[in-house]
Design a protein around this motif. Structure first.
Motif, PDB file in Angstrom:
ATOM      1  N   LYS A 114     -22.175 -52.801   5.885  1.00 15.96           N
ATOM      2  CA  LYS A 114     -20.954 -53.580   5.941  1.00 15.96           C
ATOM      3  C   LYS A 114     -19.928 -53.014   4.958  1.00 15.96           C
ATOM      4  O   LYS A 114     -20.347 -52.444   3.956  1.00 15.96           O
ATOM      5  CB  LYS A 114     -21.223 -55.071   5.680  1.00 15.96           C
TER       6      LYS A 114
ATOM      7  N   SER B 212     -27.143 -36.300   2.822  1.00 15.09           N
ATOM      8  CA  SER B 212     -26.242 -36.699   1.753  1.00 15.09           C
ATOM      9  C   SER B 212     -25.814 -35.433   1.045  1.00 15.09           C
ATOM     10  O   SER B 212     -26.587 -34.473   0.980  1.00 15.09           O
ATOM     11  CB  SER B 212     -27.010 -37.616   0.778  1.00 15.09           C
ATOM     12  N   ARG B 213     -24.593 -35.439   0.517  1.00 17.48           N
ATOM     13  CA  ARG B 213     -24.111 -34.220  -0.134  1.00 17.48           C
ATOM     14  C   ARG B 213     -24.807 -34.003  -1.471  1.00 17.48           C
ATOM     15  O   ARG B 213     -25.007 -32.879  -1.907  1.00 17.48           O
ATOM     16  CB  ARG B 213     -22.594 -34.288  -0.308  1.00 17.48           C
ATOM     17  N   HIS B 214     -25.200 -35.108  -2.136  1.00 16.18           N
ATOM     18  CA  HIS B 214     -25.865 -34.984  -3.439  1.00 16.18           C
ATOM     19  C   HIS B 214     -27.198 -35.727  -3.488  1.00 16.18           C
ATOM     20  O   HIS B 214     -28.121 -35.275  -4.152  1.00 16.18           O
ATOM     21  CB  HIS B 214     -24.970 -35.536  -4.558  1.00 16.18           C
ATOM     22  N   GLY B 215     -27.286 -36.859  -2.810  1.00 11.11           N
ATOM     23  CA  GLY B 215     -28.459 -37.725  -2.954  1.00 11.11           C
ATOM     24  C   GLY B 215     -29.622 -37.298  -2.077  1.00 11.11           C
ATOM     25  O   GLY B 215     -29.457 -36.587  -1.080  1.00 11.11           O
TER      26      GLY B 215
ATOM     27  N   ARG C 224     -17.254 -43.400   7.269  1.00 13.29           N
ATOM     28  CA  ARG C 224     -18.377 -43.771   8.139  1.00 13.29           C
ATOM     29  C   ARG C 224     -18.111 -43.514   9.621  1.00 13.29           C
ATOM     30  O   ARG C 224     -19.015 -43.160  10.377  1.00 13.29           O
ATOM     31  CB  ARG C 224     -18.735 -45.243   7.909  1.00 13.29           C
TER      32      ARG C 224
ATOM     33  N   LYS D  65     -25.849 -45.870  -4.032  1.00 12.59           N
ATOM     34  CA  LYS D  65     -26.360 -47.092  -4.659  1.00 12.59           C
ATOM     35  C   LYS D  65     -27.118 -47.986  -3.674  1.00 12.59           C
ATOM     36  O   LYS D  65     -28.269 -48.329  -3.908  1.00 12.59           O
ATOM     37  CB  LYS D  65     -25.209 -47.866  -5.307  1.00 12.59           C
ATOM     38  N   ILE D  66     -26.474 -48.340  -2.560  1.00 11.08           N
ATOM     39  CA  ILE D  66     -27.123 -49.329  -1.688  1.00 11.08           C
ATOM     40  C   ILE D  66     -28.312 -48.714  -0.934  1.00 11.08           C
ATOM     41  O   ILE D  66     -29.308 -49.397  -0.683  1.00 11.08           O
ATOM     42  CB  ILE D  66     -26.116 -49.993  -0.716  1.00 11.08           C
TER      43      ILE D  66
ATOM     44  N   ASP E 119     -14.653 -56.250  -0.349  1.00 11.18           N
ATOM     45  CA  ASP E 119     -15.979 -55.633  -0.178  1.00 11.18           C
ATOM     46  C   ASP E 119     -17.081 -56.672  -0.422  1.00 11.18           C
ATOM     47  O   ASP E 119     -17.946 -56.855   0.441  1.00 11.18           O
ATOM     48  CB  ASP E 119     -16.124 -54.405  -1.094  1.00 11.18           C
TER      49      ASP E 119
ATOM     50  N   TRP F 212     -13.682 -45.431  -4.956  1.00  2.47           N
ATOM     51  CA  TRP F 212     -13.322 -45.605  -3.542  1.00  2.47           C
ATOM     52  C   TRP F 212     -13.005 -47.060  -3.200  1.00  2.47           C
ATOM     53  O   TRP F 212     -12.227 -47.321  -2.287  1.00  2.47           O
ATOM     54  CB  TRP F 212     -14.405 -45.046  -2.610  1.00  2.47           C
TER      55      TRP F 212
ATOM     56  N   GLN G 171     -17.166 -46.628  -8.973  1.00  2.00           N
ATOM     57  CA  GLN G 171     -16.902 -46.279  -7.566  1.00  2.00           C
ATOM     58  C   GLN G 171     -15.401 -46.447  -7.271  1.00  2.00           C
ATOM     59  O   GLN G 171     -14.963 -47.480  -6.754  1.00  2.00           O
ATOM     60  CB  GLN G 171     -17.737 -47.149  -6.622  1.00  2.00           C
TER      61      GLN G 171
HETATM   62  P1  NAP Z   1     -21.738 -45.319  -3.113  1.00  2.00           P
HETATM   63  O1  NAP Z   1     -23.004 -45.277  -3.889  1.00  2.00           O
HETATM   64  O2  NAP Z   1     -20.461 -44.993  -3.806  1.00  2.00           O
HETATM   65  O3  NAP Z   1     -21.802 -44.385  -1.836  1.00  2.00           O
HETATM   66  C1  NAP Z   1     -22.959 -44.097  -1.114  1.00  2.00           C
HETATM   67  C2  NAP Z   1     -23.044 -42.613  -0.843  1.00  2.00           C
HETATM   68  O4  NAP Z   1     -22.146 -42.255   0.190  1.00  2.00           O
HETATM   69  C3  NAP Z   1     -22.623 -41.745  -2.016  1.00  2.00           C
HETATM   70  O5  NAP Z   1     -23.659 -41.620  -2.966  1.00  2.00           O
HETATM   71  C4  NAP Z   1     -22.272 -40.434  -1.343  1.00  2.00           C
HETATM   72  O6  NAP Z   1     -23.450 -39.645  -1.257  1.00  2.00           O
HETATM   73  C5  NAP Z   1     -21.830 -40.868   0.066  1.00  2.00           C
HETATM   74  N1  NAP Z   1     -20.399 -40.687   0.199  1.00  2.00           N
HETATM   75  C6  NAP Z   1     -19.430 -41.137  -0.621  1.00  2.00           C
HETATM   76  N2  NAP Z   1     -18.228 -40.745  -0.198  1.00  2.00           N
HETATM   77  C7  NAP Z   1     -18.441 -39.992   0.911  1.00  2.00           C
HETATM   78  C8  NAP Z   1     -17.600 -39.279   1.783  1.00  2.00           C
HETATM   79  N3  NAP Z   1     -16.270 -39.252   1.623  1.00  2.00           N
HETATM   80  N4  NAP Z   1     -18.168 -38.640   2.830  1.00  2.00           N
HETATM   81  C9  NAP Z   1     -19.489 -38.657   3.021  1.00  2.00           C
HETATM   82  N5  NAP Z   1     -20.348 -39.310   2.198  1.00  2.00           N
HETATM   83  C10 NAP Z   1     -19.822 -39.962   1.170  1.00  2.00           C
HETATM   84  O7  NAP Z   1     -21.553 -46.737  -2.420  1.00  2.00           O
HETATM   85  P2  NAP Z   1     -22.583 -47.934  -2.190  1.00  2.00           P
HETATM   86  O8  NAP Z   1     -22.446 -48.905  -3.297  1.00  2.00           O
HETATM   87  O9  NAP Z   1     -23.918 -47.425  -1.842  1.00  2.00           O
HETATM   88  O10 NAP Z   1     -21.885 -48.631  -0.931  1.00  2.00           O
HETATM   89  C11 NAP Z   1     -21.919 -48.040   0.336  1.00  2.00           C
HETATM   90  C12 NAP Z   1     -21.714 -49.118   1.384  1.00  2.00           C
HETATM   91  O11 NAP Z   1     -22.716 -50.124   1.182  1.00  2.00           O
HETATM   92  C13 NAP Z   1     -20.366 -49.828   1.258  1.00  2.00           C
HETATM   93  O12 NAP Z   1     -19.829 -50.069   2.523  1.00  2.00           O
HETATM   94  C14 NAP Z   1     -20.700 -51.125   0.549  1.00  2.00           C
HETATM   95  O13 NAP Z   1     -19.843 -52.180   0.925  1.00  2.00           O
HETATM   96  C15 NAP Z   1     -22.103 -51.383   1.055  1.00  2.00           C
HETATM   97  N6  NAP Z   1     -22.871 -52.227   0.125  1.00  2.00           N
HETATM   98  C16 NAP Z   1     -22.895 -51.941  -1.210  1.00  2.00           C
HETATM   99  C17 NAP Z   1     -23.569 -52.814  -2.084  1.00  2.00           C
HETATM  100  C18 NAP Z   1     -23.601 -52.573  -3.566  1.00  2.00           C
HETATM  101  O14 NAP Z   1     -24.173 -53.392  -4.290  1.00  2.00           O
HETATM  102  N7  NAP Z   1     -23.050 -51.500  -4.109  1.00  2.00           N
HETATM  103  C19 NAP Z   1     -24.235 -53.931  -1.572  1.00  2.00           C
HETATM  104  C20 NAP Z   1     -24.254 -54.146  -0.193  1.00  2.00           C
HETATM  105  C21 NAP Z   1     -23.571 -53.280   0.642  1.00  2.00           C
HETATM  106  P3  NAP Z   1     -23.343 -38.023  -1.388  1.00  2.00           P
HETATM  107  O15 NAP Z   1     -22.353 -37.743  -2.469  1.00  2.00           O
HETATM  108  O16 NAP Z   1     -24.749 -37.638  -1.741  1.00  2.00           O
HETATM  109  O17 NAP Z   1     -22.895 -37.549  -0.033  1.00  2.00           O
END
Ligand code: NAP
Length: 304
Positions: A87, A33-36, A69, A10-11, A165, A154, A152
Motif C-alpha cells: 500500500k 533489489s538494487r542494494h537489498g 512501483r 524496511k517493510i 502514507d 521519498w 526515507q
Molecule cells: P524503503 O525501505 O525506503 O524502500 C523499500 C526498497 O525499495 C528500498 O530499500 C529500495 O531497495 C527500493 N527502492 C527505493 N526506491 C526505489 C526506486 N526508485 N526504484 C526501485 N526500487 C526502489 O520503504 P519501505 O518503508 O519499505 O516502504 C515501502 C512501501 O511499503 C511503501 O509503499 C510503504 O507505504 C509501505 N509500508 C511501509 C511500512 C513501514 O513501516 N515503513 C509499513 C507498511 C507499509 P534497493 O535500493 O535495494 O533497490
C-alpha cells in the motif's frame, strides 16, 4: 508457490520475509533489489533478468515505494506474473486503473493490499457495525515519521503521500468497516516549508466523519478510530489490534491466522488459486480527494 520479493527495504525485511517464511503456501524463491537481499535467497538487481531467468516464479510481491512501483507491476503483468502491491497501490489512481485493466487482459491476479484491514479486530468491528446507524466517526492517527520512515526522503517527494502514507491505513479500515460509504467534503493539509507532501492533515467527510493525521508525534503511536452509534460506541485502538465496545474490551472472534502480513499472504494465495483480482481503491480515492479539495497551510521545515 514460488514468490519473488521486489524492493528489499524496511517493510520487506520487517514483515514480508517473516510472513512468507511462516506460510506453508509460499516459498521465497528470489529477490530483486538494487542494494537489498535476503540471506540464502537468489538475488537479482535487474527485474528483466529475474523475469527472464525464473519463469518458474509465477508471483511477485512489490515492496518498493509507490512512485517506482507501476513500471515493475506493468512489466510483471506483461510477463504473465501475478502481482501483489504494497500500500498505497500506486502513485496515482490512473496507474491503478491501468494495472487492473492489464491484469484483466492477461488473466493474472492482482492484489492491492491494505495491511491494516487485516488487523485482529477489523472483522469484528465490521460485523458489529453492519446493522448500525453511524452518528459520528473520528480517526486519530498520530505517529513519528522519524520512527517509521527513518531517513526515507521519498515520503516527502511528489507521489510519496506524506502523512497519507500512514493515514491511508486508517482510511483502509474506515472504508472496510463503515456500513455505508462516506466521501470527503473538506481538508486542511500542513506542508513543511521545505517539503512537497503534507506532514499533517485534517479531513472532514460526509456522515459526520472526520480524521486527523499527524507525523510529528514523538511520544507514542496513536492509531484510534471511534465510531458512535445510537446503540453504543465502538473504538478501535492500536491500528485495529484492540476493540472496545461500550467501554468493554472485546475478546475472541479474531480473524484466523495471526498477524496482518500472514493474512495478506493467505489472501494472495486464494486470489492466485481463484484467478481473481482484489483492487479496492476506496482508501486511495479519499487521499486523492484530499489533495483536490485540501486547503494548504505551510508549517515549520522538517528534517530527519
Ligand atoms: P524503503 O525501505 O525506503 O524502500 C523499500 C526498497 O525499495 C528500498 O530499500 C529500495 O531497495 C527500493 N527502492 C527505493 N526506491 C526505489 C526506486 N526508485 N526504484 C526501485 N526500487 C526502489 O520503504 P519501505 O518503508 O519499505 O516502504 C515501502 C512501501 O511499503 C511503501 O509503499 C510503504 O507505504 C509501505 N509500508 C511501509 C511500512 C513501514 O513501516 N515503513 C509499513 C507498511 C507499509 P534497493 O535500493 O535495494 O533497490
Amino acid at each position: 508457490m514460488k514468490i519473488a520479493l521486489i524492493g528489499v527495504g524496511k517493510i520487506a525485511l520487517d514483515q514480508h520475509v517473516p510472513a512468507i517464511a511462516g506460510s506453508d503456501d509460499w516459498e521465497l524463491a528470489a529477490t530483486c533489489s538494487r542494494h537489498g537481499s535476503v540471506d540464502g535467497v537468489e538475488a537479482f538487481t535487474d527485474f528483466d533478468a529475474l523475469l527472464e531467468a525464473r519463469p518458474d516464479i509465477r508471483v511477485v510481491s512489490l515492496c518498493m515505494p509507490p512512485v517506482p512501483r507501476f513500471d515493475y507491476a506493468a512489466k510483471a503483468l506483461a510477463a504473465g506474473r501475478h502481482v501483489m502491491l504494497e500500500k498505497p497501490p500506486g502513485a496515482s489512481l490512473a496507474e491503478c486503473h491501468a494495472l487492473e485493466a492489464m491484469a484483466r487482459a492477461s488473466g493474472a491476479s492482482l492484489f492491492a493490499t491494505w495491511h491494516s484491514r487485516c488487523a485482529d479486530k477489523v472483522p469484528a468491528a465490521k460485523a458489529w457495525l453492519s446493522d448500525k446507524t453511524i452518528t459520528r466517526a473520528h480517526i486519530t492517527w498520530r505517529e513519528s515519521v522519524r520512527k517509521w520512515h527513518p531517513g526515507q526522503d521519498w515520503v516527502f517527494e511528489p507521489g510519496g503521500m506524506g502523512v497519507f502514507d500512514p493515514g491511508i491505513n486508517a482510511l483502509s479500515i474506515l472504508t472496510e468497516i463503515l456500513p455505508a460509504p462516506v466521501h470527503l467534503r473538506a481538508a486542511t493539509l500542513e506542508y513543511p516549508s521545505n517539503r512537497q507532501t503534507p506532514i499533517a492533515a485534517r479531513l472532514t467527510f460526509t456522515g459526520n466523519t472526520s480524521a486527523e493525521f499527524d507525523w510529528r508525534e514523538e511520544e507514542r503511536d496513536i492509531w484510534d478510530i471511534e465510531i458512535v452509534t445510537p446503540d453504543g460506541t465502538l473504538s478501535l485502538h492500536e491500528g485495529g489490534a484492540r476493540m472496545v465496545l461500550n467501554g468493554t474490551e472485546h475478546t475472541g472472534d479474531d480473524a484466523p491466522l495471526s498477524g496482518e502480513y500472514p493474512r495478506l499472504y493467505a489472501r494472495m494465495s486464494e486470489l492466485v488459486q481463484q484467478g481473481a483480482i482484489d483492487m479496492d481503491l476506496s482508501p486511495f480515492v479519499h487521499v486523492a480527494d484530499a489533495h483536490m479539495l485540501g486547503r494548504r497551510e505551510t508549517v515549520a521545515a522538517f528534517d530527519f
